[in-house]
Design a protein around this motif. Structure first.
Motif, PDB file in Angstrom:
ATOM      1  N   ARG A  39      72.621  89.304  14.427  1.00  0.00           N
ATOM      2  CA  ARG A  39      71.279  88.779  14.240  1.00  0.00           C
ATOM      3  C   ARG A  39      70.450  89.124  15.466  1.00  0.00           C
ATOM      4  O   ARG A  39      70.920  89.011  16.589  1.00  0.00           O
ATOM      5  N   THR A  40      69.244  89.539  15.217  1.00  0.00           N
ATOM      6  CA  THR A  40      68.348  89.833  16.316  1.00  0.00           C
ATOM      7  C   THR A  40      67.128  88.939  16.233  1.00  0.00           C
ATOM      8  O   THR A  40      66.711  88.548  15.139  1.00  0.00           O
ATOM      9  N   ALA A  41      66.569  88.625  17.365  1.00  0.00           N
ATOM     10  CA  ALA A  41      65.378  87.787  17.401  1.00  0.00           C
ATOM     11  C   ALA A  41      64.212  88.545  16.778  1.00  0.00           C
ATOM     12  O   ALA A  41      64.089  89.757  16.938  1.00  0.00           O
ATOM     13  N   PRO A  42      63.362  87.851  16.005  1.00  0.00           N
ATOM     14  CA  PRO A  42      62.199  88.530  15.421  1.00  0.00           C
ATOM     15  C   PRO A  42      61.282  89.055  16.511  1.00  0.00           C
ATOM     16  O   PRO A  42      61.098  88.429  17.552  1.00  0.00           O
ATOM     17  N   GLN A  43      60.727  90.222  16.249  1.00  0.00           N
ATOM     18  CA  GLN A  43      59.854  90.833  17.236  1.00  0.00           C
ATOM     19  C   GLN A  43      58.538  90.067  17.319  1.00  0.00           C
ATOM     20  O   GLN A  43      57.953  89.720  16.295  1.00  0.00           O
ATOM     21  N   PRO A  44      58.056  89.788  18.511  1.00  0.00           N
ATOM     22  CA  PRO A  44      56.753  89.135  18.631  1.00  0.00           C
ATOM     23  C   PRO A  44      55.651  90.079  18.196  1.00  0.00           C
ATOM     24  O   PRO A  44      55.810  91.302  18.264  1.00  0.00           O
ATOM     25  N   PRO A  45      54.535  89.550  17.722  1.00  0.00           N
ATOM     26  CA  PRO A  45      53.436  90.435  17.331  1.00  0.00           C
ATOM     27  C   PRO A  45      52.829  91.138  18.537  1.00  0.00           C
ATOM     28  O   PRO A  45      52.967  90.668  19.675  1.00  0.00           O
ATOM     29  N   GLU A  46      52.162  92.250  18.269  1.00  0.00           N
ATOM     30  CA  GLU A  46      51.479  92.946  19.345  1.00  0.00           C
ATOM     31  C   GLU A  46      50.436  92.022  19.971  1.00  0.00           C
ATOM     32  O   GLU A  46      49.922  91.118  19.320  1.00  0.00           O
ATOM     33  N   PRO A  47      50.104  92.235  21.232  1.00  0.00           N
ATOM     34  CA  PRO A  47      49.136  91.341  21.894  1.00  0.00           C
ATOM     35  C   PRO A  47      47.818  91.221  21.140  1.00  0.00           C
ATOM     36  O   PRO A  47      47.250  90.127  21.031  1.00  0.00           O
ATOM     37  N   GLU A  48      47.326  92.346  20.574  1.00  0.00           N
ATOM     38  CA  GLU A  48      46.065  92.290  19.846  1.00  0.00           C
ATOM     39  C   GLU A  48      46.186  91.424  18.599  1.00  0.00           C
ATOM     40  O   GLU A  48      45.292  90.614  18.289  1.00  0.00           O
ATOM     41  N   LEU A  49      47.302  91.590  17.871  1.00  0.00           N
ATOM     42  CA  LEU A  49      47.510  90.790  16.670  1.00  0.00           C
ATOM     43  C   LEU A  49      47.707  89.322  17.024  1.00  0.00           C
ATOM     44  O   LEU A  49      47.203  88.427  16.345  1.00  0.00           O
ATOM     45  N   SER A  50      48.453  89.053  18.083  1.00  0.00           N
ATOM     46  CA  SER A  50      48.676  87.678  18.510  1.00  0.00           C
ATOM     47  C   SER A  50      47.360  86.994  18.869  1.00  0.00           C
ATOM     48  O   SER A  50      47.127  85.829  18.520  1.00  0.00           O
ATOM     49  N   GLU A  51      46.486  87.729  19.556  1.00  0.00           N
ATOM     50  CA  GLU A  51      45.182  87.169  19.921  1.00  0.00           C
ATOM     51  C   GLU A  51      44.345  86.891  18.681  1.00  0.00           C
ATOM     52  O   GLU A  51      43.664  85.864  18.588  1.00  0.00           O
ATOM     53  N   LEU A  52      44.417  87.801  17.706  1.00  0.00           N
ATOM     54  CA  LEU A  52      43.661  87.623  16.466  1.00  0.00           C
ATOM     55  C   LEU A  52      44.202  86.444  15.669  1.00  0.00           C
ATOM     56  O   LEU A  52      43.433  85.654  15.089  1.00  0.00           O
ATOM     57  N   LEU A  53      45.527  86.283  15.626  1.00  0.00           N
ATOM     58  CA  LEU A  53      46.134  85.137  14.943  1.00  0.00           C
ATOM     59  C   LEU A  53      45.683  83.824  15.586  1.00  0.00           C
ATOM     60  O   LEU A  53      45.345  82.864  14.882  1.00  0.00           O
ATOM     61  N   SER A  54      45.701  83.784  16.891  1.00  0.00           N
ATOM     62  CA  SER A  54      45.278  82.567  17.591  1.00  0.00           C
ATOM     63  C   SER A  54      43.818  82.244  17.302  1.00  0.00           C
ATOM     64  O   SER A  54      43.449  81.077  17.118  1.00  0.00           O
TER      65      SER A  54
END
Length: 446
Positions: A39-54
């Protein structure tokens, strides 16, 4: 003589041992090596996508009520369709971002499950597509967008069964209460997103077809016929019951059979199908245990009762589904609306298949059973309930309805209605479905 005899015995023993090893090797081929599973940890979203999600998750929007959604089709004009488009491009990304953050907040080991991780990635990509979509300035572009939106809705048809499979594999890491709270939020979010998306799709299609059914305002049918819906769902459940048990009870409709009301037909279809599955199965099983085969099956009776507004109270439309299936025991009544409960045993389990199709609500019509708890019959049997796909794809099982009732109750309550169950143990069950008439429910929040 003694030494010769001993040598002979030793040679004979070695020969026998050699033959035994040879026979053993010939009879039992070597076991294949197991492929290791990581099992691998899910990849975090790209910084741009993370900022847009927030950004979208933190938005404070005006509550979207039903009257606003319906007004977009009254009258239907290009301007009203663009107003609907604006609603889609603001509301759906906000709700998807909220759902993404909710999945990301699950316990770490749950998030590493591939089914959960796949669902998370699908939500992120859908959010990205909507949140970064270029401006739409004409009707032709909107038609193309509506088709792509319909494809997007379809691509999420299996989200609930996929998540369910993940929770089934991670059940030891979350309590039933945590699972129930998460699933309640996920399903409510799902209902609202699909309602907004499919409303826009329906309005866009209606604008292109001036001869469209005038009794519909998007996905809301102003003249929804409970009798027609009962006949359709009853026919499906009857065939399913016949295929499973070899018999099905007759279905009787009485009361105000010609009455209609304003509602979302696919919601009513889901609730009726799940309630009838329970009623038909209980009737056949109770009859087989307590009556001679020559005695006819007792009918399942649905009574239709429209109600008018009295003293300013909002109008509701009521249905009573009555069966003679032996009722529900008092010990089980407190758990009947729990996701973790089913009166069916483990014999209805279905294999998970995440490649199937079906209509936009296909993933919500399900059957089967699988344990998430201790494993007693009727205890904690949720997740394979959701992993089988049903009504819209022509699949499903009659038994193991561990999630049909709580899901139906969520659908009834979504528009301010209710679903209640009364049981006469040893005789049968009455289910009372009370639904808000949506043409006079403009105050409801989507």
């Amino acid at each position: 003589m003694f030494l010769a005899t001993s040598s002979t015995v030793v040679r004979t023993a070695k020969s026998a041992s050699s033959r035994l090893r040879t026979a053993t090797t010939a009879s039992y081929p070597p076991l294949p090596r197991r492929t290791p599973y990581f099992r691998t940890a899910p990849q975090p979203p790209e910084p741009e996508l993370s900022e847009l999600l927030s950004k979208y998750a933190s938005l404070t929007l005006r509550p979207l009520d039903l009257s606003t959604l319906l007004s977009l089709g009254r009258p239907l004009t290009p301007e009203s369709v663009f107003a609907s488009l604006k609603c889609v491009l603001l509301e759906i990304p906000h709700r998807l971002a909220t759902r993404v953050r909710s999945i990301e907040a699950l316990p770490f080991i749950v998030g590493t499950n591939p089914y959960v991780a796949n669902t998370l990635n699908a939500h992120r990509e859908s959010f990205r597509w909507l949140a970064t979509h270029p401006p739409i300035t004409n009707i032709a572009d909107n038609i193309k967008f509506a088709q792509q939106l319909a494809d997007l809705v379809q691509s999420h048809a299996n989200d609930i069964p996929t998540m369910a499979k993940g929770f089934q594999e991670c059940s030891r890491y979350m309590s039933p209460t945590q699972v129930s709270n998460f699933l309640d939020g996920a399903i409510r979010n799902r209902i609202s997103v699909r309602l907004i998306a499919e409303q826009h799709i329906a309005l866009s299609q209606a604008l292109e077809n001036p001869h469209a059914d005038t009794s519909r305002v998007g996905v809301v049918d102003l003249q929804c016929s409970p009798k027609a819906m009962i006949n359709m769902c009853g026919s499906f459940v009857s065939e399913l019951c016949e295929a499973t048990f070899g018999a099905s009870p007759p279905l009787v409709i009485d009361g105000h059979t010609s009455a209609t009301f304003a509602y979302v037909p696919v919601h009513l279809e889901y609730m009726l199908t799940e309630i009838l599955k329970n009623a038909f199965r209980a009737t056949v099983e109770h009859h087989s245990k307590h009556h001679l085969p020559s005695r006819p099956l007792a009918p399942v009776t649905i009574t239709i009762s429209p109600s008018s507004s009295i003293n300013g109270t909002p109008p509701y439309f009521s249905l009573r589904i009555r069966d003679q299936g032996g009722g529900v025991s008092q010990a089980n009544m407190t758990r009947i609306f729990s996701y973790a409960f089913t009166t069916a045993g483990r014999g209805a389990e279905e294999e998970f298949d995440d490649t199937g199709g079906g209509g936009p609500y296909a993933a919500q019509h399900v059957g089967g059973s699988a344990a998430i708890g201790s494993g007693d019959s009727g205890e904690a049997n949720l997740f394979s309930e959701i992993t089988g796909k049903g009504l819209q794809t022509g699949l499903g099982t009659i038994a193991g309805l561990g999630y049909g009732l709580p899901m139906s109750q969520l659908y009834a309550r979504y528009f301010g209605g209710s679903l209640e169950l009364l049981s006469l143990e040893g005789w049968g069950t009455d289910v009372f479905l009370k639904l808000r008439c949506l043409d006079e429910a403009g105050d409801l929040t989507i």
